[in-house]
Design an enzyme around this catalytic site. Structure first.
Site, PDB file in Angstrom:
ATOM      1  N   ASP A   1       0.847  -1.204   0.000  1.00 49.13           N
ATOM      2  CA  ASP A   1       0.000   0.000   0.000  1.00 49.13           C
ATOM      3  C   ASP A   1       0.871   1.238   0.000  1.00 49.13           C
ATOM      4  OD1 ASP A   1      -2.038  -1.786   0.464  1.00 49.13           O
ATOM      5  OD2 ASP A   1      -2.128  -1.385   2.623  1.00 49.13           O
TER       6      ASP A   1
HETATM    7  N1  URA Z   1      -1.112  -5.873   4.011  1.00 43.90           N
HETATM    8  C1  URA Z   1      -1.577  -4.599   3.967  1.00 43.90           C
HETATM    9  O1  URA Z   1      -2.587  -4.295   4.564  1.00 43.90           O
HETATM   10  N2  URA Z   1      -0.870  -3.703   3.277  1.00 43.90           N
HETATM   11  C2  URA Z   1       0.272  -3.980   2.626  1.00 43.90           C
HETATM   12  O2  URA Z   1       0.873  -3.077   2.020  1.00 43.90           O
HETATM   13  C3  URA Z   1       0.740  -5.305   2.679  1.00 43.90           C
HETATM   14  C4  URA Z   1       0.031  -6.238   3.373  1.00 43.90           C
END
Ligand code: URA
Length: 233
Positions: free
Chosen positions: A102
């Site tokens: 993310d």
């Molecule tokens: N889980 C999440 O919520 N975000 C990420 O970037 C990776 C795993």
């Protein structure tokens, strides 16, 4: 492969532009001898303006992703490709992220232009463990590890329960989560499902490959031993 194709495929320019670079004598060997479009020279012996070429086709990179960058090719905000030379976006085959982190997640992100390898890494059958360090908004309740390990946790709008995941409590609001799947916003949604909220999320390991001391925003090419570690959990 002929020099023209090799250099153009790495995004240095179109064939026409690379031809012009050759004409201007900007492409040489390490001794400064001018090279030509039809030359069959190994990648490591080619210099552009005296600089070694970008990593060759078939490469795997690891990036220490900072917060605020998305794993997208097109996004009006900052993207991980901004952390590489602009020509990286023009490579053929394309350099893609191996899965996604993310925008606000930091840490180890793999990138490759080898589509087959990418699929092997992200394929659910490979079940490569990814380790996340989570900083939480509220104290842990104490039952999270059992719930995450149950293999029964159902996230909203999912059809299948999550595979068992390991949670190690590091402090009242600090936890280390090991996931073998890569569902959308998985770590954040798992903590939300147990009444918490992830304030910071950092991926420290993929398989047996550690991020180590690679500074934030920096990247390096993986050696074949590093790649074995990815599969070697
Ligand atoms: N889980 C999440 O919520 N975000 C990420 O970037 C990776 C795993």
């Amino acid at each position: 492969m002929k020099l023209l194709k090799l250099v153009a495929n790495l995004g240095y320019g179109s064939r026409k532009e690379v031809t012009a670079m050759v004409r201007d004598g900007r492409i040489t060997d390490p001794d400064g001898e001018i090279l030509y479009t039809d030359d069959d020279v190994p990648h490591e012996r080619i210099r552009v303006d005296g600089e070694p070429l970008d990593p060759p086709t078939g490469v795997v990179l690891m990036l220490h992703k900072p917060a605020g960058y998305t794993c997208s090719m097109k996004d009006p905000s900052q993207i991980v490709y901004d952390l590489f030379p602009p020509r990286f976006r023009l490579r053929s085959p394309t350099m893609a992220t191996v899965g996604r982190l993310d925008r606000d997640t930091t840490g180890l992100l793999l990138m490759t232009d080898d589509g087959g390898l990418l699929h092997r890494i992200v394929h659910p059958k490979s079940a490569i463990a990814k380790i996340y360090e989570a900083t939480l908004a509220r104290d842990l309740r104490g039952d999270e590890a059992t719930i995450f390990a149950s293999g029964k946790l159902m996230l909203e709008s999912e059809r299948e329960p999550l595979a068992p995941a390991a949670l190690e409590v590091i402090g009242p609001r600090q936890a280390r989560l090991t996931l073998t799947e890569g569902r959308y916003h998985q770590a954040r949604r798992m903590f939300a499902a147990v009444g918490n909220h992830v304030e910071k999320l950092h991926r420290s390991r993929v398989g047996g490959l550690e991020l180590g001391d690679l500074p934030e925003g920096q990247w390096r090419v993986l050696a074949s031993e590093d790649l074995q570690k990815v599969f070697g959990g």
